[in-house]
Design an enzyme around this catalytic site. Structure first.
Site, PDB file in Angstrom:
ATOM      1  N   ASN A   6      -9.788  29.498  52.876  1.00 33.63           N
ATOM      2  CA  ASN A   6     -10.209  30.667  52.100  1.00 33.63           C
ATOM      3  C   ASN A   6      -9.999  30.454  50.602  1.00 33.63           C
ATOM      4  O   ASN A   6     -10.035  31.420  49.824  1.00 33.63           O
ATOM      5  CB  ASN A   6      -9.430  31.915  52.543  1.00 33.63           C
ATOM      6  CG  ASN A   6      -9.832  32.378  53.927  1.00 33.63           C
ATOM      7  OD1 ASN A   6     -10.989  32.303  54.296  1.00 33.63           O
ATOM      8  ND2 ASN A   6      -8.865  32.847  54.698  1.00 33.63           N
ATOM      9  N   HIS A  51     -10.298  44.975  59.368  1.00 34.15           N
ATOM     10  CA  HIS A  51      -9.303  43.984  59.765  1.00 34.15           C
ATOM     11  C   HIS A  51      -8.259  44.584  60.703  1.00 34.15           C
ATOM     12  O   HIS A  51      -7.990  45.792  60.686  1.00 34.15           O
ATOM     13  CB  HIS A  51      -8.620  43.437  58.504  1.00 34.15           C
ATOM     14  CG  HIS A  51      -7.772  42.235  58.736  1.00 34.15           C
ATOM     15  ND1 HIS A  51      -6.419  42.316  58.960  1.00 34.15           N
ATOM     16  CD2 HIS A  51      -8.083  40.913  58.788  1.00 34.15           C
ATOM     17  CE1 HIS A  51      -5.927  41.100  59.125  1.00 34.15           C
ATOM     18  NE2 HIS A  51      -6.921  40.229  59.020  1.00 34.15           N
ATOM     19  N   GLU A  92     -13.732  47.609  54.083  1.00 32.81           N
ATOM     20  CA  GLU A  92     -13.502  46.362  53.360  1.00 32.81           C
ATOM     21  C   GLU A  92     -14.598  46.171  52.316  1.00 32.81           C
ATOM     22  O   GLU A  92     -15.704  46.685  52.471  1.00 32.81           O
ATOM     23  CB  GLU A  92     -13.495  45.167  54.324  1.00 32.81           C
ATOM     24  CG  GLU A  92     -12.376  45.223  55.346  1.00 32.81           C
ATOM     25  CD  GLU A  92     -12.334  43.992  56.239  1.00 32.81           C
ATOM     26  OE1 GLU A  92     -12.702  42.895  55.774  1.00 32.81           O
ATOM     27  OE2 GLU A  92     -11.921  44.130  57.402  1.00 32.81           O
ATOM     28  N   SER A 105     -14.316  40.288  56.593  1.00 38.17           N
ATOM     29  CA  SER A 105     -13.699  38.981  56.773  1.00 38.17           C
ATOM     30  C   SER A 105     -14.367  38.109  57.820  1.00 38.17           C
ATOM     31  O   SER A 105     -14.307  36.881  57.732  1.00 38.17           O
ATOM     32  CB  SER A 105     -12.216  39.148  57.132  1.00 38.17           C
ATOM     33  OG  SER A 105     -12.055  39.958  58.281  1.00 38.17           O
ATOM     34  N   ASP A 131     -10.163  47.538  51.125  1.00 37.94           N
ATOM     35  CA  ASP A 131      -9.486  46.249  51.231  1.00 37.94           C
ATOM     36  C   ASP A 131     -10.432  45.183  50.685  1.00 37.94           C
ATOM     37  O   ASP A 131     -11.464  44.884  51.294  1.00 37.94           O
ATOM     38  CB  ASP A 131      -9.145  45.990  52.702  1.00 37.94           C
ATOM     39  CG  ASP A 131      -8.564  44.591  52.935  1.00 37.94           C
ATOM     40  OD1 ASP A 131      -8.379  43.847  51.958  1.00 37.94           O
ATOM     41  OD2 ASP A 131      -8.320  44.256  54.107  1.00 37.94           O
ATOM     42  N   HIS A 155     -11.228  39.534  50.516  1.00 32.47           N
ATOM     43  CA  HIS A 155     -12.179  38.429  50.395  1.00 32.47           C
ATOM     44  C   HIS A 155     -13.136  38.586  49.207  1.00 32.47           C
ATOM     45  O   HIS A 155     -14.029  37.758  49.032  1.00 32.47           O
ATOM     46  CB  HIS A 155     -12.980  38.292  51.690  1.00 32.47           C
ATOM     47  CG  HIS A 155     -12.148  37.825  52.842  1.00 32.47           C
ATOM     48  ND1 HIS A 155     -11.968  36.491  53.141  1.00 32.47           N
ATOM     49  CD2 HIS A 155     -11.421  38.522  53.758  1.00 32.47           C
ATOM     50  CE1 HIS A 155     -11.183  36.383  54.199  1.00 32.47           C
ATOM     51  NE2 HIS A 155     -10.838  37.600  54.598  1.00 32.47           N
ATOM     52  N   LYS A 157      -6.302  33.938  48.968  1.00 35.26           N
ATOM     53  CA  LYS A 157      -7.679  33.505  49.183  1.00 35.26           C
ATOM     54  C   LYS A 157      -8.230  32.952  47.862  1.00 35.26           C
ATOM     55  O   LYS A 157      -7.827  31.878  47.454  1.00 35.26           O
ATOM     56  CB  LYS A 157      -8.481  34.657  49.777  1.00 35.26           C
ATOM     57  CG  LYS A 157      -7.924  35.039  51.159  1.00 35.26           C
ATOM     58  CD  LYS A 157      -8.629  36.174  51.797  1.00 35.26           C
ATOM     59  CE  LYS A 157      -8.129  36.396  53.226  1.00 35.26           C
ATOM     60  NZ  LYS A 157      -6.699  36.759  53.324  1.00 35.26           N
TER      61      LYS A 157
END
Length: 376
Positions: free
Chosen positions: A40, A126, A164, A168, A193, A196, A225
């Site tokens: 990542n 997640h 998110e 992910s 969130d 990423h 990440k």
């Protein structure tokens, strides 16, 4: 006497006999892969000399550990400086450091949501968000991926919507315009969130919310990440952050990250916000575009994604495992994602792209893929 087999032993025996059995891969400092698609480290910053130098210098000053929880001996001047930097960078009044993204998400949802509030969460959030909702006091419902409107219509002012920025597993993004509209229409609180998204996208690497930080009341993200180090953060208003300091068990009862780690993160954020960070994001965008074109040219089943997370979907777990094994034998480290992490029937090879992958290297990879497919 008959041997008693416990529940976890039964589950383990079932897993051992299936294609879903997981095993860890030991990384070696001397290992050489043609390309590592399992990382990542989207901007290639984990090996940046300036960040490593900051880590080493801070060890000389602070030692290798924080020595305690943040409310005892573990909160240093470096931690405070990093929190202030994050708050300024991400346009929020305050920030708070956590040891992991899991702890940050779990902590927010078990601390800031009370019995009178409802939560509405995307189906693909997640596991840390799912656990946080299950362990918290609020009632929660999950809406079909990126389709919150019908369910959220039942919301009351002060209820939470949780999603998110970049998902992910699939790599697609949430609809920020839709979030802003729902927030205004129903008086929702938004938790986003951006594990990423942060550093990898947006102006100055400010992630999914770069265009409008006011959409989210609380932002969580990780440093492990695109930032290339480790740990996590929560950004939000003064009352939200102070409530976490006072009441969040994930924060209060955990040893703080080492000051040297915080110093390395500060150095990384400086690079992320610089012209060098812009160059790395531009290279990453080029790699993403090229990889997407190659997937489409071959008619491979995938999920539409503009992010560094690209997927190749398979009809069975066995097919995904077989292809990944063949690719690894050719020197390409890639991860197979299977149920229960993803829904049954959607096993995939998940490719994480980085700014440091060259176009010739990716061209050679696709030549190898073509060769493997012809042999099947």
């Amino acid at each position: 006497m008959e041997k008693i087999v416990s529940g976890y032993q039964q589950r383990l025996n079932q897993r051992k006999g299936s294609s879903l059995f997981r095993s860890r891969k030991v990384r070696s400092a001397n290992a050489h892969w043609q390309l590592d698609f399992s990382t990542n480290d989207y901007l290639g910053l984990s090996q940046h000399p300036d960040i490593k130098r900051a880590f080493k210098q801070a060890i000389d000053t602070w030692g290798v550990g924080s020595t305690g929880s943040p409310l005892l001996s573990g909160y240093s001047a470096v931690h405070q400086e990093l929190e202030e930097l994050l708050a300024e960078w991400l346009g929020k009044p305050r920030a708070l450091l956590f040891n992991s993204g899991f702890a940050a998400n779990h902590g927010v949802l078990t601390t800031l949501v009370d019995k009178q509030q409802k939560l509405f969460a995307d189906k693909l959030v997640h596991a840390s968000i799912i656990d946080g909702m299950q362990h918290g006091e609020g009632r929660f419902k999950r809406y079909p991926h990126d389709q919150p409107e019908p369910l959220v219509a039942k919301a009351s002012p002060g209820d939470w919507l949780v999603t998110e920025g970049v998902f992910s597993m699939d790599g697609d993004a949430c609809d920020l315009n839709q979030l802003a509209s729902l927030k205004h229409k129903y008086g929702l609180k938004i938790m986003l969130d951006d594990a990423h998204g942060i550093a990898a996208y947006g102006a100055k690497g400010r992630g999914s919310l770069a265009a409008d930080f006011d959409v989210a009341d609380v932002i969580t993200g990780t440093f492990g990440k695109a930032i290339g180090v480790g740990g996590a953060f929560v950004c939000g208003g003064g009352d939200e952050i102070e409530s976490l300091i006072q009441f969040c068990r994930d924060y209060i009862y955990s040893t703080a990250m080492p000051p040297a780690q915080a110093a390395a993160i500060k150095a990384s954020v400086k690079i992320v916000r610089s012209a060098e960070g812009d160059d790395r994001r531009a290279r990453l965008a080029e790699r993403i575009q090229y990889f997407r074109e190659q997937l489409k040219q071959r008619g491979l089943k995938t999920v539409e994604s503009d992010s560094a997370i690209q997927t190749w979907l398979f009809n069975s777990d066995e097919d995904a495992l077989h292809m990944a094994t063949e690719l690894q034998a050719q020197g390409y480290l890639c991860s197979v994602i299977r149920p229960p992490t993803v829904p049954v029937g959607s096993s995939r090879i998940r490719f994480s792209l980085t700014s440091e992958m060259s176009t010739p290297e990716l061209t050679q990879f696709w030549d190898r893929v073509d060769r493997i497919i012809r042999q099947l």
